[in-house]
Design a protein around this motif. Structure first.
Motif, PDB file in Angstrom:
ATOM      1  N   TRP A 129      57.098  44.621  43.572  1.00  0.00           N
ATOM      2  CA  TRP A 129      57.657  45.367  42.171  1.00  0.00           C
ATOM      3  C   TRP A 129      55.995  45.645  41.155  1.00  0.00           C
ATOM      4  O   TRP A 129      56.167  45.842  39.774  1.00  0.00           O
ATOM      5  N   GLY A 130      55.440  44.402  41.214  1.00  0.00           N
ATOM      6  CA  GLY A 130      54.271  44.626  40.104  1.00  0.00           C
ATOM      7  C   GLY A 130      54.157  43.546  39.209  1.00  0.00           C
ATOM      8  O   GLY A 130      54.005  42.409  38.590  1.00  0.00           O
ATOM      9  N   ILE A 131      55.703  42.636  39.726  1.00  0.00           N
ATOM     10  CA  ILE A 131      55.087  41.736  38.329  1.00  0.00           C
ATOM     11  C   ILE A 131      54.042  39.836  39.316  1.00  0.00           C
ATOM     12  O   ILE A 131      54.213  39.369  40.226  1.00  0.00           O
ATOM     13  N   ARG A 132      53.807  39.675  37.746  1.00  0.00           N
ATOM     14  CA  ARG A 132      51.992  38.372  38.151  1.00  0.00           C
ATOM     15  C   ARG A 132      53.427  37.224  38.403  1.00  0.00           C
ATOM     16  O   ARG A 132      52.207  36.235  38.614  1.00  0.00           O
ATOM     17  N   ARG A 133      54.467  36.997  37.736  1.00  0.00           N
ATOM     18  CA  ARG A 133      54.429  35.543  36.686  1.00  0.00           C
ATOM     19  C   ARG A 133      55.759  35.584  37.463  1.00  0.00           C
ATOM     20  O   ARG A 133      56.682  36.254  37.333  1.00  0.00           O
ATOM     21  N   ILE A 134      55.977  34.620  38.353  1.00  0.00           N
ATOM     22  CA  ILE A 134      57.288  34.265  39.321  1.00  0.00           C
ATOM     23  C   ILE A 134      57.706  32.200  38.380  1.00  0.00           C
ATOM     24  O   ILE A 134      56.249  31.271  39.032  1.00  0.00           O
ATOM     25  N   ILE A 135      58.799  32.104  38.389  1.00  0.00           N
ATOM     26  CA  ILE A 135      59.378  30.486  38.133  1.00  0.00           C
ATOM     27  C   ILE A 135      60.920  30.309  39.315  1.00  0.00           C
ATOM     28  O   ILE A 135      61.498  31.307  39.300  1.00  0.00           O
ATOM     29  N   PHE A 136      60.022  29.610  40.385  1.00  0.00           N
ATOM     30  CA  PHE A 136      61.242  29.421  40.355  1.00  0.00           C
ATOM     31  C   PHE A 136      62.054  28.567  39.975  1.00  0.00           C
ATOM     32  O   PHE A 136      61.949  26.976  39.878  1.00  0.00           O
ATOM     33  N   CYS A 137      63.337  28.860  40.637  1.00  0.00           N
ATOM     34  CA  CYS A 137      63.885  27.331  39.918  1.00  0.00           C
ATOM     35  C   CYS A 137      66.002  27.184  41.050  1.00  0.00           C
ATOM     36  O   CYS A 137      65.809  27.894  41.852  1.00  0.00           O
ATOM     37  N   ALA A 138      66.705  25.979  40.801  1.00  0.00           N
ATOM     38  CA  ALA A 138      67.288  25.404  41.195  1.00  0.00           C
ATOM     39  C   ALA A 138      66.910  25.521  43.474  1.00  0.00           C
ATOM     40  O   ALA A 138      67.504  25.890  43.671  1.00  0.00           O
ATOM     41  N   CYS A 139      66.106  24.626  43.138  1.00  0.00           N
ATOM     42  CA  CYS A 139      65.072  24.568  44.521  1.00  0.00           C
ATOM     43  C   CYS A 139      64.161  23.624  44.840  1.00  0.00           C
ATOM     44  O   CYS A 139      63.420  23.324  46.063  1.00  0.00           O
ATOM     45  N   ILE A 140      65.018  22.271  44.145  1.00  0.00           N
ATOM     46  CA  ILE A 140      64.620  21.631  44.262  1.00  0.00           C
ATOM     47  C   ILE A 140      65.534  20.537  44.798  1.00  0.00           C
ATOM     48  O   ILE A 140      66.588  20.361  44.113  1.00  0.00           O
ATOM     49  N   GLY A 141      65.684  19.440  46.054  1.00  0.00           N
ATOM     50  CA  GLY A 141      66.872  19.066  45.987  1.00  0.00           C
ATOM     51  C   GLY A 141      68.017  19.310  47.194  1.00  0.00           C
ATOM     52  O   GLY A 141      69.088  18.237  46.749  1.00  0.00           O
ATOM     53  N   GLY A 142      67.642  19.893  47.894  1.00  0.00           N
ATOM     54  CA  GLY A 142      68.610  20.786  48.769  1.00  0.00           C
ATOM     55  C   GLY A 142      67.973  19.820  50.342  1.00  0.00           C
ATOM     56  O   GLY A 142      67.516  18.846  49.848  1.00  0.00           O
ATOM     57  N   ARG A 143      67.926  20.557  51.486  1.00  0.00           N
ATOM     58  CA  ARG A 143      67.616  20.669  52.170  1.00  0.00           C
ATOM     59  C   ARG A 143      65.600  19.853  52.660  1.00  0.00           C
ATOM     60  O   ARG A 143      65.232  20.619  51.275  1.00  0.00           O
TER      61      ARG A 143
END
Length: 215
Positions: free
Chosen positions: A89-103
């Protein structure tokens, strides 16, 4: 130059403190929830704009919100599917969160997504309450000293990273070599107003972290 549009993508790892997002990403252009990330987004005070997943970790399609249902037997994680849609969709900046500390396997795969986004023309960060992780290809970078983060670590992804120079840090380096698996570049600290870092060749993860992870 116009600023890049930002997508905030939630995984399903809960947190007891979401305040870090209010500074890092107060007004994202799009909030994407990967499966059970719907709960995390709402707990953090963000309204989902897109939900994507196979709904095996507690998520579900949301009334009034665009949803993409994926097959359980797919070839990519829900988080990667969300990032792929953002890039399409043309978005070039992504912030991932709630992704550390699980499996552990999921956390390792999520860290790998930072390089995957870079190779497709985007930039991305992976955040939790105590850490900020980004992919770094060695291009000259200036990092402002931030009271939120005490430590600065560089983790080589390539077998050898050449010509590493670190200025404005507790443990400076001049045209050094980093080897994957060695811990030479772990737990540095920015001592001046800013740090200036560069490398001639190699790929790395750049991690800024607190002394404690306040989840």
């Amino acid at each position: 130059m116009a600023e890049k549009m930002t997508a905030l993508i939630f995984g399903a790892v809960p947190s007891g403190n979401w305040e870090f997002l209010k500074t890092a990403c107060p007004q994202p252009d799009l909030v994407i929830c990967a499966d059970g990330g719907i709960r995390c987004a709402r707990a953090a005070g963000y309204e989902p704009g897109l939900a994507v997943g196979d709904w095996d970790s507690g998520g579900s399609p949301i009334d009034g919100v665009e949803s993409v249902t994926l097959p359980v037997g797919k070839d990519l994680t829900d988080l990667q599917a969300g990032a792929m849609l953002a890039l399409e969709w043309g978005i070039r900046r992504i912030i991932f969160c709630a992704c550390i500390g699980g499996r552990l396997d999921q956390t390792a795969a999520n860290l790998g997504l930072l390089e995957w986004v870079h190779d497709r023309g985007g930039e991305s960060f992976l955040l939790d309450a105590g850490n900020e992780v980004r992919f770094w290809d060695g291009a000259p970078l200036t990092l402002k000293r931030d009271s939120h983060y005490q430590f600065l670590s560089i983790i080589p992804l390539d077998r050898t990273v050449m010509g590493v120079t670190l200025r404005g840090v507790k443990y400076p380096l001049d045209n050094g070599t980093l080897t994957r698996g060695d811990t030479l570049s772990v737990s540095n600290e920015i001592t001046g107003p800013e740090a200036r870092i560069s490398a001639q060749s190699g790929r790395m993860l750049l991690i800024r972290s607190q002394k404690r992870n306040w989840n």
